[in-house]
Design a protein around this motif. Structure first.
Motif, PDB file in Angstrom:
ATOM      1  N   GLY A  25      19.312  59.764 -71.927  1.00  0.00           N
ATOM      2  CA  GLY A  25      17.951  59.730 -71.383  1.00  0.00           C
ATOM      3  C   GLY A  25      17.012  58.836 -72.157  1.00  0.00           C
ATOM      4  N   LEU A  26      15.708  59.098 -71.963  1.00  0.00           N
ATOM      5  CA  LEU A  26      14.689  58.174 -72.447  1.00  0.00           C
ATOM      6  C   LEU A  26      14.703  57.979 -73.962  1.00  0.00           C
ATOM      7  N   GLY A  27      15.159  58.964 -74.682  1.00  0.00           N
ATOM      8  CA  GLY A  27      15.216  58.827 -76.145  1.00  0.00           C
ATOM      9  C   GLY A  27      16.297  57.864 -76.610  1.00  0.00           C
ATOM     10  N   ALA A  48       5.190  50.939 -76.431  1.00  0.00           N
ATOM     11  CA  ALA A  48       5.002  51.321 -75.030  1.00  0.00           C
ATOM     12  C   ALA A  48       3.509  51.242 -74.728  1.00  0.00           C
ATOM     13  N   ILE A  49       3.193  51.145 -73.457  1.00  0.00           N
ATOM     14  CA  ILE A  49       1.783  51.154 -73.088  1.00  0.00           C
ATOM     15  C   ILE A  49       1.515  52.247 -72.059  1.00  0.00           C
ATOM     16  N   THR A  50       0.258  52.620 -71.983  1.00  0.00           N
ATOM     17  CA  THR A  50      -0.197  53.459 -70.877  1.00  0.00           C
ATOM     18  C   THR A  50      -0.704  52.521 -69.808  1.00  0.00           C
ATOM     19  N   SER A  51      -0.205  52.700 -68.564  1.00  0.00           N
ATOM     20  CA  SER A  51      -0.652  51.802 -67.486  1.00  0.00           C
ATOM     21  C   SER A  51      -1.941  52.330 -66.885  1.00  0.00           C
ATOM     22  N   LYS A  52      -2.632  51.454 -66.200  1.00  0.00           N
ATOM     23  CA  LYS A  52      -3.803  51.881 -65.447  1.00  0.00           C
ATOM     24  C   LYS A  52      -3.312  52.715 -64.277  1.00  0.00           C
ATOM     25  N   HIS A  84      11.209  53.817 -72.396  1.00  0.00           N
ATOM     26  CA  HIS A  84      10.242  54.863 -72.040  1.00  0.00           C
ATOM     27  C   HIS A  84       8.807  54.357 -72.131  1.00  0.00           C
ATOM     28  N   GLY A  85       7.889  55.172 -71.612  1.00  0.00           N
ATOM     29  CA  GLY A  85       6.472  54.832 -71.664  1.00  0.00           C
ATOM     30  C   GLY A  85       5.786  55.462 -72.860  1.00  0.00           C
ATOM     31  N   SER A  86       4.476  55.648 -72.736  1.00  0.00           N
ATOM     32  CA  SER A  86       3.672  56.086 -73.883  1.00  0.00           C
ATOM     33  C   SER A  86       3.601  57.610 -74.014  1.00  0.00           C
ATOM     34  N   ALA A  87       4.235  58.336 -73.068  1.00  0.00           N
ATOM     35  CA  ALA A  87       4.305  59.807 -73.078  1.00  0.00           C
ATOM     36  C   ALA A  87       3.018  60.457 -73.613  1.00  0.00           C
ATOM     37  N   PRO A  88       1.905  60.314 -72.898  1.00  0.00           N
ATOM     38  CA  PRO A  88       0.619  60.794 -73.427  1.00  0.00           C
ATOM     39  C   PRO A  88       0.662  62.251 -73.883  1.00  0.00           C
ATOM     40  N   LYS A  89       1.502  63.077 -73.232  1.00  0.00           N
ATOM     41  CA  LYS A  89       1.456  64.488 -73.617  1.00  0.00           C
ATOM     42  C   LYS A  89       2.013  64.737 -75.028  1.00  0.00           C
ATOM     43  N   TYR A  90       2.757  63.784 -75.554  1.00  0.00           N
ATOM     44  CA  TYR A  90       3.277  63.931 -76.923  1.00  0.00           C
ATOM     45  C   TYR A  90       2.576  63.014 -77.933  1.00  0.00           C
ATOM     46  N   THR A 121      15.632  65.399 -82.783  1.00  0.00           N
ATOM     47  CA  THR A 121      14.322  65.657 -82.173  1.00  0.00           C
ATOM     48  C   THR A 121      14.484  66.677 -81.041  1.00  0.00           C
ATOM     49  N   TYR A 122      13.353  67.083 -80.477  1.00  0.00           N
ATOM     50  CA  TYR A 122      13.351  68.177 -79.498  1.00  0.00           C
ATOM     51  C   TYR A 122      14.258  67.928 -78.296  1.00  0.00           C
ATOM     52  N   ASP A 123      14.310  66.648 -77.860  1.00  0.00           N
ATOM     53  CA  ASP A 123      15.114  66.338 -76.660  1.00  0.00           C
ATOM     54  C   ASP A 123      16.594  66.608 -76.881  1.00  0.00           C
ATOM     55  N   VAL A 157       8.655  62.786 -80.638  1.00  0.00           N
ATOM     56  CA  VAL A 157       9.644  62.145 -79.753  1.00  0.00           C
ATOM     57  C   VAL A 157      10.746  61.432 -80.535  1.00  0.00           C
ATOM     58  N   ASN A 158      11.789  61.141 -79.808  1.00  0.00           N
ATOM     59  CA  ASN A 158      12.977  60.524 -80.387  1.00  0.00           C
ATOM     60  C   ASN A 158      12.776  59.015 -80.599  1.00  0.00           C
ATOM     61  N   PRO A 159      12.914  58.538 -81.825  1.00  0.00           N
ATOM     62  CA  PRO A 159      12.723  57.105 -82.057  1.00  0.00           C
ATOM     63  C   PRO A 159      14.012  56.293 -81.874  1.00  0.00           C
TER      64      PRO A 159
HETATM   65  P1  NAI Z   1       7.156  58.328 -70.250  1.00  0.00           P
HETATM   66  O1  NAI Z   1       8.417  57.544 -70.359  1.00  0.00           O
HETATM   67  O2  NAI Z   1       6.046  57.906 -71.089  1.00  0.00           O
HETATM   68  O3  NAI Z   1       7.465  59.839 -70.572  1.00  0.00           O
HETATM   69  C1  NAI Z   1       7.983  60.773 -69.662  1.00  0.00           C
HETATM   70  C2  NAI Z   1       8.564  61.955 -70.414  1.00  0.00           C
HETATM   71  O4  NAI Z   1       9.815  61.571 -70.963  1.00  0.00           O
HETATM   72  C3  NAI Z   1       7.757  62.402 -71.601  1.00  0.00           C
HETATM   73  O5  NAI Z   1       6.741  63.275 -71.253  1.00  0.00           O
HETATM   74  C4  NAI Z   1       8.809  63.050 -72.434  1.00  0.00           C
HETATM   75  O6  NAI Z   1       9.096  64.330 -71.931  1.00  0.00           O
HETATM   76  C5  NAI Z   1      10.010  62.146 -72.209  1.00  0.00           C
HETATM   77  N1  NAI Z   1      10.149  61.092 -73.221  1.00  0.00           N
HETATM   78  C6  NAI Z   1       9.695  59.828 -73.163  1.00  0.00           C
HETATM   79  N2  NAI Z   1      10.028  59.154 -74.266  1.00  0.00           N
HETATM   80  C7  NAI Z   1      10.693  60.022 -75.050  1.00  0.00           C
HETATM   81  C8  NAI Z   1      11.293  59.922 -76.334  1.00  0.00           C
HETATM   82  N3  NAI Z   1      11.278  58.781 -77.052  1.00  0.00           N
HETATM   83  N4  NAI Z   1      11.887  61.018 -76.848  1.00  0.00           N
HETATM   84  C9  NAI Z   1      11.913  62.147 -76.160  1.00  0.00           C
HETATM   85  N5  NAI Z   1      11.386  62.323 -74.943  1.00  0.00           N
HETATM   86  C10 NAI Z   1      10.776  61.255 -74.396  1.00  0.00           C
HETATM   87  O7  NAI Z   1       6.726  58.299 -68.705  1.00  0.00           O
HETATM   88  P2  NAI Z   1       5.374  58.797 -68.038  1.00  0.00           P
HETATM   89  O8  NAI Z   1       4.875  60.035 -68.719  1.00  0.00           O
HETATM   90  O9  NAI Z   1       5.659  58.833 -66.611  1.00  0.00           O
HETATM   91  O10 NAI Z   1       4.363  57.617 -68.288  1.00  0.00           O
HETATM   92  C11 NAI Z   1       3.365  57.635 -69.304  1.00  0.00           C
HETATM   93  C12 NAI Z   1       2.682  56.276 -69.315  1.00  0.00           C
HETATM   94  O11 NAI Z   1       3.590  55.270 -69.765  1.00  0.00           O
HETATM   95  C13 NAI Z   1       2.220  55.827 -67.938  1.00  0.00           C
HETATM   96  O12 NAI Z   1       0.972  55.236 -68.060  1.00  0.00           O
HETATM   97  C14 NAI Z   1       3.281  54.831 -67.517  1.00  0.00           C
HETATM   98  O13 NAI Z   1       2.798  53.900 -66.598  1.00  0.00           O
HETATM   99  C15 NAI Z   1       3.620  54.202 -68.833  1.00  0.00           C
HETATM  100  N6  NAI Z   1       4.947  53.569 -68.900  1.00  0.00           N
HETATM  101  C16 NAI Z   1       5.059  52.503 -69.752  1.00  0.00           C
HETATM  102  C17 NAI Z   1       6.282  51.911 -69.951  1.00  0.00           C
HETATM  103  C18 NAI Z   1       6.372  50.850 -70.973  1.00  0.00           C
HETATM  104  O14 NAI Z   1       5.467  50.682 -71.768  1.00  0.00           O
HETATM  105  N7  NAI Z   1       7.463  50.117 -71.041  1.00  0.00           N
HETATM  106  C19 NAI Z   1       7.473  52.353 -69.245  1.00  0.00           C
HETATM  107  C20 NAI Z   1       7.269  53.527 -68.447  1.00  0.00           C
HETATM  108  C21 NAI Z   1       6.040  54.094 -68.270  1.00  0.00           C
END
Ligand code: NAI
Ligand code: MG
Length: 378
Positions: A286-288, A76-80, A306-312, A358-360, A318-320
């Protein structure tokens, strides 16, 4: 199409990206190692770090790598963060000339990864299942539509002039200043629509699926969605063994929740596909659990949705499973169906057993513990 020739050995681009992308790929490697795929995993740089340091989130060396591999796994990546057009312009004017575009969208367009395949299956025992026995497959067109990247804000005067001349409804806007409105073009081609719709029907036939539902809004968005629907009707004539179904995108979000069993394979233009595939993913955990493949004729890139979930990030919390199931999809695509099945069975067994979560899912196992547990069952 959706499947390659099996080979003796493979080259796989390994693109962890940012944040938890790194952790979920590390976990996935544990599982892939266990099925003994004869593959060289070649690291590639992608994401935020490379935007910051090099001004390119998808450096040319990664593009070159992708030209020379059989498939890729992407974390996953973190977007600008979204900035105003003015700020973008300031960056440009500073002489760097750098405009951020999502490296994933670029990868999809550059390598014509026109199919985004997202299976959504409720594995028995998953406490996050919305309902049991859900088994939907979403085909999302991956390169066109509102994601074509043809967007204007401010709108160039030439475009305003053309639109004023050729579009009656537009005359109401034409008195606005060019920075008082924005235009994003929804571009759909016959060729692009045909490819994704065919892919969905082929998949349905190969996997004994009964029905393909075309998702659109052709009653309002008449030109582009009308084209998509017309092409679908044409393509469907070659598949009399499969039920042809169609639905408006707004209505189907309700119906999917009401009765997901009414659906089987769904196919949609890019934006609608993005939305309904997230809805379907949520119904199965869900995302996991959301896994996906970006598939073209020669290359396919597999990833969790899912994205890069910076807070984790860095916490291995997180769930792989989404990524592990994406690796399973990659094996299917490579023609390694037995190894793919081993991974799916082991993953399903861990979910059903419910001891390692995992936690989710209400547990406290780490990302790597899940992978190790799955690997043990292979
Ligand atoms: P996110 O998908 O990274 O995470 C949102 C929330 O979903 C997390 O805080 C967590 O609570 C939960 N989550 C995500 N993946 C999980 C997992 N594997 N297991 C358990 N819980 C999980 O979305 P967020 O926080 O809105 O975006 C973070 C960054 O990621 C942003 O920069 C966004 O643009 C980018 N992004 C990148 C994607 C990609 O690389 N394909 C797709 C979506 C977002
Ligand atoms: Mg999405």
């Amino acid at each position: 199409m959706l499947e390659n020739q099996k080979k003796d050995s493979y080259k796989i681009a390994w693109l962890p990206g940012d944040g938890i992308g790194i952790e979920v790929l590390e976990a996935t490697k544990i599982v892939l190692d266990k099925v003994k795929l004869n593959a060289e995993l070649i690291h590639g740089d992608i994401g935020w770090e490379f935007w910051k340091t090099e001004g390119d989130a998808l450096p040319q060396r990664t593009v070159d790598l992708l030209k020379n591999v059989d498939a890729a796994m992407f974390g996953a990546i973190t977007s600008k963060p979204v900035k105003t057009a003015e700020e973008e312009l300031v960056i440009e004017l500073k002489g760097r000339g750098l405009i951020y575009r999502s490296p994933i969208v670029r990868m999809r367009q550059m390598f014509d990864l026109y199919t985004c395949l997202r299976p959504c299956k409720s594995y028995p025992g998953n406490p996050l299942n919305y309902k049991e026995n859900i088994d939907l497959v979403v085909f999302r067109e991956n390169t066109e539509d509102l994601y074509s990247g043809v967007e204007f804000n401010p709108v160039p005067q030439e475009l305003v002039d053309i639109l004023s001349k050729i579009s009656k409804p537009f005359s109401a806007f034409s008195s606005l200043q060019t920075d008082e409105f924005a235009v994003s073009c929804k571009i759909n081609t016959k060729r692009g629509s045909e490819k994704i719709i065919k892919a969905a029907f082929e998949f349905a036939r190969k996997h004994n699926r009964k029905k393909v539902t075309i998702v659109h809004k052709a009653n309002v968005v008449r030109a582009t969605d009308g084209l998509f629907l017309d092409v679908a009707k044409e393509v469907a004539k070659n598949y009399p063994d499969i039920i042809f179904d169609e639905a408006n995108v707004d209505a189907i979000t309700m119906w999917l929740l009401k009765n997901p069993y009414n659906y089987d394979v769904l196919v949609a233009p890019n934006l609608y596909g993005d939305i309904i595939s997230d809805l379907c993913a949520q119904m199965v955990g869900g995302l996991g659990f959301g896994c996906s493949g970006n598939i073209g004729e020669r290359l396919a890139v597999f990833e969790p949705t899912h994205g890069s979930a910076p807070k984790y990030a860095g916490m291995y919390k997180v769930n792989p499973i989404a990524t592990i199931l994406a690796a399973k999809m990659m094996l299917d695509w490579l023609g390694e169906t037995e190894k793919a099945q081993l991974i799916e069975n082991a993953t399903a067994a861990v979910i059903k057993e419910g001891k390692t979560r995992t936690y989710d899912m209400g547990g406290n196992a780490s990302t790597l513990e899940i992978a190790e547990e799955i690997a043990k069952k292979i």
